[in-house]
Design an enzyme around this catalytic site. Structure first.
Site, mmCIF file in Angstrom:
data_model
loop_
_atom_site.group_PDB
_atom_site.id
_atom_site.type_symbol
_atom_site.label_atom_id
_atom_site.label_comp_id
_atom_site.label_asym_id
_atom_site.label_seq_id
_atom_site.Cartn_x
_atom_site.Cartn_y
_atom_site.Cartn_z
ATOM 1 N N MET A 13 0.869 -1.275 -0.152
ATOM 2 C CA MET A 13 0.066 0.104 -0.003
ATOM 3 C C MET A 13 0.922 1.220 -0.001
ATOM 4 O O MET A 13 0.465 2.114 -0.961
ATOM 5 C CB MET A 13 -0.951 -0.111 1.250
ATOM 6 C CG MET A 13 -1.934 -1.130 1.437
ATOM 7 S SD MET A 13 -2.985 -1.273 -0.287
ATOM 8 C CE MET A 13 -4.051 0.040 -0.096
ATOM 9 N N ILE A 14 1.776 1.256 0.738
ATOM 10 C CA ILE A 14 2.772 2.610 0.866
ATOM 11 C C ILE A 14 3.733 2.621 -0.309
ATOM 12 O O ILE A 14 3.737 3.544 -1.276
ATOM 13 C CB ILE A 14 3.707 2.417 2.148
ATOM 14 C CG1 ILE A 14 3.070 2.398 3.413
ATOM 15 C CG2 ILE A 14 4.593 3.731 1.957
ATOM 16 C CD1 ILE A 14 3.850 2.429 4.589
ATOM 17 N N HIS A 176 10.109 6.129 16.818
ATOM 18 C CA HIS A 176 8.757 6.028 16.447
ATOM 19 C C HIS A 176 7.983 4.821 17.097
ATOM 20 O O HIS A 176 7.753 3.729 16.543
ATOM 21 C CB HIS A 176 8.962 5.502 14.817
ATOM 22 C CG HIS A 176 7.673 5.690 14.054
ATOM 23 N ND1 HIS A 176 6.928 6.946 14.208
ATOM 24 C CD2 HIS A 176 7.212 4.836 13.212
ATOM 25 C CE1 HIS A 176 5.889 6.430 13.317
ATOM 26 N NE2 HIS A 176 6.032 5.383 12.659
#
Length: 321
Positions: A13-14, A176
């Site tokens: 998807m990315i 992150h």
């Protein structure tokens, strides 16, 4: 002038979203790579067929062999397993570490001069491992996290204040993950710091605390809504901003996962900090002054990343801390 070459390792998807965005901006010719046969070729063809409508002129190809990335100027790595509901980013470590080893070997052989942006989670540990596996200079390998986390922080603030996103600056330090550190004191609306806006009655400390927590949970919130995967539009936009700063030598100040060499008292670790990105890659690490609370939160975040890197070293002995 020869067009730049951008290789996207991972065509999920990315990866697909990245290819479309890069095409629309005409940043360079694109190679979509994936181990799944047909996937990168299909996405490349689909996006290429949109070019007559959208009016962009670039070459898009799909490939299943690393030779296709040869000579790439920029490489964006999204390969690996994405999060599912109930999973933390750290749950992905064992699987994605093996992927980083393969990707690192491919980059080392075919594109040792590239600027590499890693998106694969758990981000800080994966970009650390990828840099080691690839052997590329540390300033040419970065992780995409801070741009995305800061964008989420800015968006939530714009919703709270009901003002243009363009007038809000904010950034997030640290890893992150759940221990990331959104810096309230350094976040502003048209130059007015958030603490001053609280004093002016625009919002409350409680609401700002809620926004900080929502920023930390930003990825998990989307995972729980999608149910079958994780965010891809905002991560892709964030990586494109980083790639564009490098390709166009704009020397933008962006929060990214960069390897530190003594800054903030940290050595040989990738952690989210503000840096200057230009044609040399990470051209400067900006070391900002932190108060005691911010230092404590940052150290907690750094320690979480350190533990992940130790786990990586245990799983892959050829990684040295």
């Amino acid at each position: 002038m020869k067009r730049k070459k951008i290789a996207l390792i991972g065509s999920g998807m990315i990866g697909g979203t990245l290819a479309h965005m890069i095409g629309l901006k005409e940043l360079g010719d694109i190679v979509l790579f994936d181990v799944a046969e047909g996937l990168p070729q299909g996405k490349a063809l689909d996006i290429a067929e949109s070019s007559p409508v959208d009016g962009f002129d670039i070459n898009l190809t799909g490939a299943n062999a690393y030779e296709a990335i040869e000579g790439a100027d920029v490489i964006i790595v999204t390969a690996g397993v994405a999060r599912k509901p109930g999973m933390s980013r750290d749950d992905l470590l064992g699987i994605n570490l093996k992927v980083m080893e393969q990707v690192g070997a491919g980059i080392k052989k075919y594109a040792p001069s590239a600027f590499v942006i890693c998106i694969t989670n758990p981000l800080d540990a994966m970009v650390w491992a990828l840099q080691k596996f690839s052997g590329l200079p540390a300033q040419k390998v970065v992780g995409m996290a801070g741009v995305l986390d800061s964008a989420r922080f800015r968006y939530f603030l714009s919703q709270e204040f009901n003002i243009s996103i363009k007038d809000i600056t904010a950034f997030v330090l640290g890893g992150h993950g759940d221990s990331m550190v959104p810096l309230v004191r350094y976040s502003t609306v048209s130059g007015i710091p958030l603490p001053d806006l609280v004093k002016m009655g625009w919002t409350t400390h409680e609401k700002i605390d809620q926004i900080v927590q929502r920023t930390r949970d930003g990825g998990a919130e989307i995972v729980s809504l999608l149910k079958t995967g994780s965010a891809f539009y905002a991560p892709a936009s964030s990586a494109v901003a980083m790639a564009e700063a490098y390709l166009k030598d704009t020397r933008r100040v962006l929060p990214v996962a960069a390897r530190l060499s003594g800054e903030y008292g940290i050595k040989d670790m990738y952690v989210g900090v503000p840096v200057v990105i230009g044609a040399g890659g990470v051209e400067r690490v900006i070391e900002i002054d932190l108060n005691d609370n911010e230092k404590s939160a940052f150290e907690k975040s750094v320690n979480a990343v350190k533990e992940l890197c130790k786990t990586c070293s245990a799983l892959a002995p050829n990684l040295k801390e």
